[in-house]
Scaffold this motif. Structure first.
Motif, mmCIF file in Angstrom:
data_model
loop_
_atom_site.group_PDB
_atom_site.id
_atom_site.type_symbol
_atom_site.label_atom_id
_atom_site.label_comp_id
_atom_site.label_asym_id
_atom_site.label_seq_id
_atom_site.Cartn_x
_atom_site.Cartn_y
_atom_site.Cartn_z
ATOM 1 N N PHE A 1 -4.377 24.850 35.030
ATOM 2 C CA PHE A 1 -4.977 23.346 34.933
ATOM 3 C C PHE A 1 -3.842 22.847 33.919
ATOM 4 O O PHE A 1 -4.397 22.892 32.595
ATOM 5 C CB PHE A 1 -6.396 23.254 34.575
ATOM 6 C CG PHE A 1 -7.296 23.959 35.648
ATOM 7 C CD1 PHE A 1 -7.368 23.192 36.957
ATOM 8 C CD2 PHE A 1 -7.845 25.248 35.627
ATOM 9 C CE1 PHE A 1 -8.142 23.752 37.954
ATOM 10 C CE2 PHE A 1 -8.634 25.731 36.508
ATOM 11 C CZ PHE A 1 -8.843 25.155 37.739
ATOM 12 N N GLY A 2 -3.090 22.103 34.201
ATOM 13 C CA GLY A 2 -2.095 21.620 33.123
ATOM 14 C C GLY A 2 -1.553 22.845 32.256
ATOM 15 O O GLY A 2 -0.836 23.488 32.877
ATOM 16 N N GLY A 3 -1.760 22.661 31.059
ATOM 17 C CA GLY A 3 -1.029 23.637 30.307
ATOM 18 C C GLY A 3 -1.998 25.036 30.203
ATOM 19 O O GLY A 3 -1.600 25.930 29.847
ATOM 20 N N LEU A 4 -3.119 24.892 30.622
ATOM 21 C CA LEU A 4 -4.166 26.100 30.557
ATOM 22 C C LEU A 4 -4.025 27.004 31.903
ATOM 23 O O LEU A 4 -4.218 26.604 32.971
ATOM 24 C CB LEU A 4 -5.614 25.485 30.568
ATOM 25 C CG LEU A 4 -6.683 26.560 30.529
ATOM 26 C CD1 LEU A 4 -6.826 27.231 29.010
ATOM 27 C CD2 LEU A 4 -7.920 26.079 31.129
ATOM 28 N N VAL A 5 -3.763 28.345 31.309
ATOM 29 C CA VAL A 5 -3.719 29.027 32.633
ATOM 30 C C VAL A 5 -5.073 29.794 32.606
ATOM 31 O O VAL A 5 -5.485 30.699 31.545
ATOM 32 C CB VAL A 5 -2.704 30.225 32.328
ATOM 33 C CG1 VAL A 5 -2.462 31.281 33.708
ATOM 34 C CG2 VAL A 5 -1.312 29.755 31.858
ATOM 35 N N ALA A 6 -5.932 29.441 33.569
ATOM 36 C CA ALA A 6 -7.147 29.940 33.815
ATOM 37 C C ALA A 6 -7.242 31.244 34.326
ATOM 38 O O ALA A 6 -8.145 31.970 33.867
ATOM 39 C CB ALA A 6 -7.857 28.916 34.583
ATOM 40 N N VAL A 7 -6.346 31.511 35.565
ATOM 41 C CA VAL A 7 -6.518 32.699 35.855
ATOM 42 C C VAL A 7 -4.933 33.204 35.791
ATOM 43 O O VAL A 7 -3.917 32.425 36.469
ATOM 44 C CB VAL A 7 -6.710 32.896 37.487
ATOM 45 C CG1 VAL A 7 -6.598 34.128 37.983
ATOM 46 C CG2 VAL A 7 -8.267 32.462 37.605
ATOM 47 N N ASP A 8 -4.507 34.401 35.554
ATOM 48 C CA ASP A 8 -3.143 34.773 35.092
ATOM 49 C C ASP A 8 -2.627 35.921 35.977
ATOM 50 O O ASP A 8 -3.032 37.017 35.615
ATOM 51 C CB ASP A 8 -2.974 34.984 33.567
ATOM 52 C CG ASP A 8 -1.535 35.063 33.302
ATOM 53 O OD1 ASP A 8 -0.673 35.291 34.160
ATOM 54 O OD2 ASP A 8 -1.168 35.389 32.005
ATOM 55 N N SER A 9 -1.964 35.725 37.042
ATOM 56 C CA SER A 9 -1.644 36.786 37.945
ATOM 57 C C SER A 9 -2.696 37.902 37.926
ATOM 58 O O SER A 9 -2.262 39.129 37.895
ATOM 59 C CB SER A 9 -0.233 37.375 37.485
ATOM 60 O OG SER A 9 0.184 38.439 38.064
#
Lengths: 320, 250
Positions: free
Chosen positions: B11-19
């Motif tokens: 979400f924009g710069g925020l990685v809420a779920v990362d791989s």
């Protein structure tokens, strides 16, 4: 089946008998006009009441139905009945386009209301300026009183046609409310995310609703022009019809099958009574509409239908 | 039956779920746990199709469903509940459930019959004609479950169905969830009530700060150092090991 459709059929039957009891032209005039508003309101109610998408620009559909019916006759010599049907189709098409543009971009609530208002206003300005629609002078449908021209000597014939149209939409609304489509409309109105999770294609449901809604309100416009044989941009696309189409269901009972019909008739009985009492004050009926709307929202948010239901429940309680 | 392969959501710069990757086996109950803000609900919305992942694939029953919208996934048999219950407040309980049932039963009578049988299964039969708005929290959670079940899913995504329930209501709910599994519905559940997770799930995935940090059987997860650190803070696992008797040095 009888419990669901019985009251509607009884009401339609009663309404069809009215021309036998009343012959005064002013009364029949009043009935036809109230029924045209009822039809427009039924269209609004399908989208606003059942699917919860409040439009402030149903004039776009009313006017398109009316202009199409009129111009196809005057400019292209199309038969009046065919023009009437094509008017409905074109209004539906406009409904689909407006729906596609606004629902596709996820417009909801007041944003959707504003966009529909903008579309209606743009159409009004275009119709007022264009020579094709007769501009500010308006369009006259040639007086040629023959049944094949959708023109009748007796006003009773128009009453019956209006009753048939309003009655057909009334039955259709009840059928929709009892079917899957009705459940999906309500689901979209109540909570779109929950509806999607349950497999409801919310965009498709809303598009169907606005198309059908536009067709019904378009029919009201086409009937209007066939009855009065005159149209200008202010009548066709003016805010008055957008407002009438939404006030009637709110006063009658939003999201109910009978609400728009009841509301339209009540509103116009009230308006005529106000004109009788207050006489010469111009626009007094509009002021009173506003007061009535405020009173309804404050004291009877479920409209006249809600009041009737409450009364009915109290009666059955007393009977016990 | 469900396999999520290195899914990322930004979400924009925020990685809420990362791989993140996870799998759900047919007929199993799989748990998804993690501290607050780990991205569990985001991962759920990706699986249910309410959001599109920035990258990665989601495969369900052998088909790639990454691009399918939510309603098409429901047609394929994925149902979800919402963490914050979303009843159709203006409708009665049975009408609420019928909206779900209409997915496989276009006729009103069939949908209503299906809705009644689901309500019966979930113990809602006493309140069929009540307004959904009048239900208690426990009732609404059951309604949420009933509506999802009425779509006849093969995979059920439960987002904190036990949250907000008191201990006795939780005790009543656990057998219901097991029964749903026994009917052949695979379940993926996000849950904070650890006792429930440990007793229900056959397999658990742990998400922290958007990344999958551990997976395995409940017992393995409970003693997994990375999981303990995620929940209790850096170095917590070591400190616990240093004091195996538990809290003796405090």
């Amino acid at each position: 089946m009888i419990r669901a459709y019985g009251p509607a059929l009884a009401l339609i039957g009663l309404a069809a008998l009215v021309p036998f009891a009343v012959s005064a032209n002013t009364v029949l005039n009043f009935i036809v006009f109230a029924l045209i508003i009822a039809l427009a309101a039924q269209g609004w109610n399908l989208l606003g009441g059942l699917a919860g998408q409040f439009s402030f620009g149903h004039a776009a559909f009313f006017g398109t139905g009316a202009y199409a019916a009129a111009l196809l006759q005057t400019r292209y010599g199309v038969n009046a009945w065919v023009a009437f049907a094509l008017g409905i189709v074109l209004a539906a098409a406009i409904g689909w386009v407006i729906g596609f543009l606004s629902f596709r971009s996820g417009l909801r609530g007041s944003y959707f209301a504003l966009v529909t208002l903008a579309f209606a206003e743009v159409l009004r300005i275009l119709a007022n300026a264009s020579a094709f629609t007769g501009g500010a002078a308006g369009t006259l449908v040639k007086l040629d009183v023959r049944p094949e021209n959708f023109q009748f000597v007796s006003r009773a014939a128009f009453v019956w046609i209006a009753v048939a149209l309003v009655g057909a939409v009334l039955l259709m609304t009840i059928a929709i409310m009892r079917a899957r489509f009705g459940a999906w409309l309500t689901a979209v109105r109540e909570n779109e995310d929950a509806a999607r999770a349950l497999g409801v294609d919310t965009l498709a449901v809303k598009l169907k609703a606005i198309t059908l809604s536009a067709a019904i309100t378009g029919a009201a416009g086409a009937l209007y022009v066939q009855y009065f044989l005159y149209l200008d941009a202010g009548i066709a696309y003016g805010p008055w019809i957008s407002i009438e189409a939404l006030i009637a269901p709110i006063i009658g009972g939003i999201g109910t099958a009978f609400g728009p019909v009841l509301g339209a008739v009540a509103l116009h009985v009230f308006g005529e009574a106000a004109k009788l009492v207050a006489g010469g004050v111009p626009g007094i009926d509009l002021v009173l509409y506003g007061l009535l709307l405020v009173a309804t929202i404050a004291f009877a948010p479920d409209g006249l239908m809600g009041l009737l239901m409450r009364l009915g429940r109290r009666k059955t309680k007393e009977a016990r | 039956m469900l396999s999520v392969a290195s899914v990322t959501k930004r979400f924009g710069g925020l990685v809420a779920v990362d791989s993140a990757s996870l799998a759900v086996a047919p007929g199993s109950i799989t748990g998804l746990i993690g501290p607050n803000g780990a991205g569990k609900t985001t991962l759920f919305t990706l699986i249910a199709g309410f959001e599109q992942p920035s990258s990665g694939t989601i495969v369900f029953d052998g088909t790639d469903i990454t691009a399918l919208p939510a309603h098409r996934r429901a047609e394929r048999g994925i149902a979800r509940t919402f963490q914050i219950v979303q009843p159709f407040a203006g409708l009665s309980v049975v009408e609420n459930i019928a909206v779900g049932a209409y997915l496989r039963h276009p006729r009103r009578a069939d949908a209503q019959a299906k809705a009644r049988s689901v309500a019966d299964f979930l113990g809602l039969n006493g309140m069929l004609d009540q307004s959904a708005a009048a239900l208690t929290v426990a009732g609404r959670k059951r309604l949420e479950l009933a509506r999802a079940l009425a779509t006849e899913p093969t995979l059920l995504l439960l987002d904190e169905v036990l949250a907000g329930l008191n201990p006795s209501e939780i005790r009543d709910m656990l057998p219901v969830i097991r029964q749903i599994r026994d009917r052949g519905v695979a379940i993926l559940m996000v849950e904070h009530v650890m006792q429930a997770v440990m007793s229900l799930c056959e397999h658990i995935h742990v998400l922290a700060q958007g990344k999958m940090i551990a997976q395995g059987k409940p017992a393995e997860i409970a003693s997994h150092p990375a999981v303990i650190e995620a929940y209790l803070g850096q170095g917590a696992a070591k400190r616990l090991q240093a004091a195996p008797s538990g809290g003796a040095h405090a």
